[in-house]
Design a protein around this motif. Sequence first.
Motif, PDB file in Angstrom:
ATOM      1  N   LYS A 155       0.801  -1.227   0.000  1.00 21.11           N
ATOM      2  CA  LYS A 155       0.000   0.000   0.000  1.00 21.11           C
ATOM      3  C   LYS A 155       0.832   1.275   0.000  1.00 21.11           C
ATOM      4  O   LYS A 155       0.617   2.171  -0.834  1.00 21.11           O
ATOM      5  CB  LYS A 155      -0.948  -0.004   1.199  1.00 21.11           C
ATOM      6  CG  LYS A 155      -1.981  -1.111   1.151  1.00 21.11           C
ATOM      7  CD  LYS A 155      -2.844  -1.134   2.393  1.00 21.11           C
ATOM      8  CE  LYS A 155      -3.833  -2.296   2.361  1.00 21.11           C
ATOM      9  NZ  LYS A 155      -4.643  -2.378   3.590  1.00 21.11           N
ATOM     10  N   THR A 158       2.680   1.888  -3.227  1.00 17.35           N
ATOM     11  CA  THR A 158       1.730   2.147  -4.322  1.00 17.35           C
ATOM     12  C   THR A 158       1.260   3.594  -4.279  1.00 17.35           C
ATOM     13  O   THR A 158       1.191   4.277  -5.316  1.00 17.35           O
ATOM     14  CB  THR A 158       0.523   1.198  -4.218  1.00 17.35           C
ATOM     15  OG1 THR A 158       0.980  -0.154  -4.215  1.00 17.35           O
ATOM     16  CG2 THR A 158      -0.433   1.408  -5.378  1.00 17.35           C
ATOM     17  N   CYS A 162       1.980   6.573  -7.112  1.00 20.83           N
ATOM     18  CA  CYS A 162       0.881   7.344  -7.698  1.00 20.83           C
ATOM     19  C   CYS A 162       1.090   8.840  -7.465  1.00 20.83           C
ATOM     20  O   CYS A 162       0.957   9.656  -8.386  1.00 20.83           O
ATOM     21  CB  CYS A 162      -0.443   6.879  -7.097  1.00 20.83           C
ATOM     22  SG  CYS A 162      -1.878   7.767  -7.711  1.00 20.83           S
ATOM     23  N   TYR A 178      -7.433  11.486  -2.031  1.00 20.13           N
ATOM     24  CA  TYR A 178      -7.473  10.028  -2.019  1.00 20.13           C
ATOM     25  C   TYR A 178      -8.731   9.617  -1.248  1.00 20.13           C
ATOM     26  O   TYR A 178      -8.800   9.791  -0.031  1.00 20.13           O
ATOM     27  CB  TYR A 178      -6.238   9.451  -1.331  1.00 20.13           C
ATOM     28  CG  TYR A 178      -4.958   9.628  -2.103  1.00 20.13           C
ATOM     29  CD1 TYR A 178      -4.391   8.577  -2.814  1.00 20.13           C
ATOM     30  CD2 TYR A 178      -4.289  10.855  -2.122  1.00 20.13           C
ATOM     31  CE1 TYR A 178      -3.215   8.726  -3.523  1.00 20.13           C
ATOM     32  CE2 TYR A 178      -3.105  11.023  -2.825  1.00 20.13           C
ATOM     33  CZ  TYR A 178      -2.575   9.963  -3.527  1.00 20.13           C
ATOM     34  OH  TYR A 178      -1.397  10.114  -4.231  1.00 20.13           O
ATOM     35  N   CYS A 192      -9.475   0.076  -1.477  1.00 21.72           N
ATOM     36  CA  CYS A 192      -8.885   0.849  -2.570  1.00 21.72           C
ATOM     37  C   CYS A 192      -8.936   2.346  -2.274  1.00 21.72           C
ATOM     38  O   CYS A 192      -9.657   2.800  -1.376  1.00 21.72           O
ATOM     39  CB  CYS A 192      -9.587   0.555  -3.892  1.00 21.72           C
ATOM     40  SG  CYS A 192     -11.260   1.217  -4.031  1.00 21.72           S
ATOM     41  N   LEU A 205      -6.465   2.827  -6.941  1.00 26.61           N
ATOM     42  CA  LEU A 205      -5.427   1.944  -6.413  1.00 26.61           C
ATOM     43  C   LEU A 205      -6.109   0.860  -5.589  1.00 26.61           C
ATOM     44  O   LEU A 205      -6.679   1.141  -4.535  1.00 26.61           O
ATOM     45  CB  LEU A 205      -4.440   2.727  -5.540  1.00 26.61           C
ATOM     46  CG  LEU A 205      -3.907   4.058  -6.106  1.00 26.61           C
ATOM     47  CD1 LEU A 205      -2.975   4.716  -5.092  1.00 26.61           C
ATOM     48  CD2 LEU A 205      -3.192   3.838  -7.444  1.00 26.61           C
ATOM     49  N   VAL A 225      -1.260  -5.819  -6.060  1.00 26.79           N
ATOM     50  CA  VAL A 225      -1.443  -4.382  -6.272  1.00 26.79           C
ATOM     51  C   VAL A 225      -2.068  -4.220  -7.655  1.00 26.79           C
ATOM     52  O   VAL A 225      -1.449  -4.551  -8.675  1.00 26.79           O
ATOM     53  CB  VAL A 225      -0.106  -3.623  -6.201  1.00 26.79           C
ATOM     54  CG1 VAL A 225      -0.303  -2.164  -6.626  1.00 26.79           C
ATOM     55  CG2 VAL A 225       0.469  -3.692  -4.793  1.00 26.79           C
ATOM     56  N   THR A 227      -3.682  -1.463  -9.969  1.00 22.89           N
ATOM     57  CA  THR A 227      -3.945  -0.038 -10.172  1.00 22.89           C
ATOM     58  C   THR A 227      -4.547   0.198 -11.546  1.00 22.89           C
ATOM     59  O   THR A 227      -4.323  -0.581 -12.478  1.00 22.89           O
ATOM     60  CB  THR A 227      -2.645   0.786 -10.047  1.00 22.89           C
ATOM     61  OG1 THR A 227      -1.775   0.454 -11.134  1.00 22.89           O
ATOM     62  CG2 THR A 227      -1.955   0.500  -8.726  1.00 22.89           C
ATOM     63  N   TYR A 229      -5.085   3.611 -14.086  1.00 23.75           N
ATOM     64  CA  TYR A 229      -4.986   5.043 -14.375  1.00 23.75           C
ATOM     65  C   TYR A 229      -5.718   5.307 -15.684  1.00 23.75           C
ATOM     66  O   TYR A 229      -5.364   4.723 -16.722  1.00 23.75           O
ATOM     67  CB  TYR A 229      -3.529   5.472 -14.525  1.00 23.75           C
ATOM     68  CG  TYR A 229      -2.697   5.391 -13.255  1.00 23.75           C
ATOM     69  CD1 TYR A 229      -2.206   6.550 -12.653  1.00 23.75           C
ATOM     70  CD2 TYR A 229      -2.378   4.166 -12.669  1.00 23.75           C
ATOM     71  CE1 TYR A 229      -1.427   6.483 -11.493  1.00 23.75           C
ATOM     72  CE2 TYR A 229      -1.606   4.087 -11.522  1.00 23.75           C
ATOM     73  CZ  TYR A 229      -1.136   5.248 -10.939  1.00 23.75           C
ATOM     74  OH  TYR A 229      -0.371   5.186  -9.794  1.00 23.75           O
TER      75      TYR A 229
END
Length: 908
Positions: A155, A158, A162, A178, A192, A205, A225, A227, A229
């Motif tokens: 976490k 990550t 980001c 976030y 997430c 995420l 993980v 993710t 985008y």
Amino acid sequence: MSDQLKELGFTKKTCATCGKDFWSIGERTTCGDAPCDKYEFIGNPATPKKYDLYDIQKEFNNFFKERGHTPIKRYPVLAKRWRDDVFLVGASIYDFQPWVTSGLVEPPANPLVIAQPSIRLNDVDNVGRTGRHMTCFTMGAHHAFNTVEDHVYWKDETVKYCHDFIKHIGIDPKEITYIESWWEGGGNAGPCYEICVRGVELATLVFIQYKTTPNGLEEIPLKVVDTGYGLERFAWISQGTPTAYDASFGPVIDQLKKLAGVELDENILAENARIAGMMDIEDIADLKELRQRVAEKLGISSQELKNATEPMEAVYIIADHTRCLCFMIADGVIPSNVKEGYLARLVLRRTIRFIKDLELHESLGDIMKIQLEFLSITYPEIKEQQTHILNVINLEEKRYQKTVSKGRKLVKRSIKDLKKENKNEIPVELLIKLYDSHGMPPETIEEIAKSENFKAAVPDNFYTRVAEEHSDEKVVTKTEIELKFPETDLIFYDKPQKIEFEAGIIGFHENNVILDRTIFYPEGGGQPSDIGFIRVKGNKMDKFPVLHAEKVQGVVLHRMDSKDIEKLKPFKGSRVTGEIDAHRRTALTQNHTATHLIVAAARKVLGDHVWQAGAQKGVEKSRIDLSHYRRISTKDLQDIEFIANKYVMGNFSVHTKWMNRTNAEKKYGFRLYQGGIVPGANIRTVKIDGIDVQACAGTHVKLTGDIGLIKISRTERIQDGVERLEFSAGEAAIKTIQITDNYLKESSSIFKVPSEQLPKTCNRFFNEWKSFKNEIERLKDEIARLKVGELSDHALKIGDIMALSQLVEADMNELVTIATDLTENENSIDVVIVGNKSGNIVGASSKNAEGIGIKVNEIIKDSAKILGGGGGGRPNLAQGAGPNYNKIEEALEFALSQVKDIVSNHKN
């Protein structure tokens, strides 16, 4: 949830508007996502540099490559190559489900970075209207797969990656929020973060640490993980354009605008996108509300807004949909009426509709060339498939025109039926049925309805609804058999030529005996199982036939007759000898290897788009289904057969090898999976030098020359986009040729001509037969007319009508002609009942007879019962028949008596 956010200066808050927990720098009170925050980047870019879609894609890949991530190529958008639960890739994590995420298979790299084209049709009706929805988008992703032995990152790292990337492209960290949330999908779940800037969500995420089960969440050893985008949104926020479409594929939109003569009103489109961002667009009401709210903000009516935005929306839709189609078709989707092909056809026909709305003179193929030119810069594999893509598009466009033309009558008939039911609107359910079953688009149905002074209840989310019904594969859940036996040693892989073996009986399951080792090939991959027998060692008298073999959980079940199972049970733990049917194994092995050669030859003749869509091997004949967008011609079939046999004569080596699944995919790509999804961490590859390589568990020859001969006997279309080839190999192929040769010889003998003259002779005889048939029909009509003249003299006057009941020498068609002629000519007879000695009876009546209540369908129905049969038809024309032909005169007399009774009752 993250100490890293605290280190970066973020603090946890609760959104004053929606109540969600979020992290941010500073004193903000809202979470940063719409509708809690407005779009504040349109006309006001969030980055100092403007990125187009491919600039941001390169920037994303390079950023993570420099930080230890291995870039990997995109996966096909057709997920069914490796999954059995979905058709299309909807996110980058789809690439690694279920094999990698389950921990069964190593990832292709760890950690890795990918820019994955993804397709989602759950918002297809919103595309073009909201400024942000797309059918096809690029998901940038960095993934890490953590095990107890190998912890990559989790976490905190990550979040840092980001944060650093967003900062790297020039966005002020103070603008980032976030939002804490939860994610589920593909059988996995985990917490997430949703990352937002200026009102738009840019990334998610996800930390996968659970699998979803019927009993709830279950912790998994592999922590992933995951993710995502949204690279189109990054391009959008960096440019501040009115919509994400302008930022993502601007060059395509510019050309479409010129072709359509559409002027861009940036103020209206920008305001439309801002307000759309404040709304959750999910149903018809929301879309109508969206237009109303934008119109009020601009001080114009909803109709004025619609007139101003619809042309540009159509441009956006065409640009988006053609991109989606390029990826779909390039990656092997063939438009059809089932599965992923249904979704491709939906997008394709929707595109045609908007081309029509813009009144463009260009065809869909012409528009696709614009998109292909744009995409080919970044995706050379799409350029390689350009000819195939355009061939599919042009054929589908012609099919669409035929579908609409044929469907118009059906729609009008449906409207007529609804009017009889006193309805004034075509319901949504019927619209969906007409689209699903007959391909009729709702917009065309609506146009036809208007011309018929009728309504059609077409919802704004029509295509979303039908897409949702067809988005997932319907997986049949099989009841798992609990087998507590060790896996069977499969001797046939190491010693494929062996036909005898020795083994031990380790148990029984229902009508199956279980051995510790076997040479019996269990059914799989379209290849039937071996058959044969086993004997208890030391007992040469009793043979126990093996009727079938199948593998369950690694255990081969040898099915036998229940009586034989009972005889064998006392010998549990004993040694046995076994033997398979060698001739059957050889034939199946030849046919299975021939299948590989035919697929390879078909790709060479028809194109690289060809994929195996199914197969069934046999001893005498086999079949293989190929994905192809048009019928396979006789010339193509001959070329495929010729090339396949050249491969046989080349006597190429056939290599089989067990490989790690990930390594095999890296080396050979997804072409491996021609025969469908292959389970397991290790897969068996079958490579024919320079010709073909597939993941295949079947039995194969050592050299292609061992096949002997391949004969393709026929082809047929089994569904849209799938062609079935029937073929034989080895001895069966020779038999097929001999049978065909006998047909030629027998036919030549009948016509008394050499076989090379058969086509010409058959054509001459056929044309003569047609000519004679027409002449016979003409003579029959002439005879019928003569009989009509003769029969008129036998008519009886019953009350105010003339009636005739007569036995005639004529077949059923002639009886109908006679009856109708007698009731329709100038001196017509009001009721005619005629029959023949074969037990056929026909009735016809004039309007005058109908006026007094005579219904010949009821009379014929009752008369046919005397013949032991039945009948029916219209009130003025009916026919019947029965096996008791010797009672035809009784039936005719009864029919006449019925007429007399009706006339008598009418007078009274």
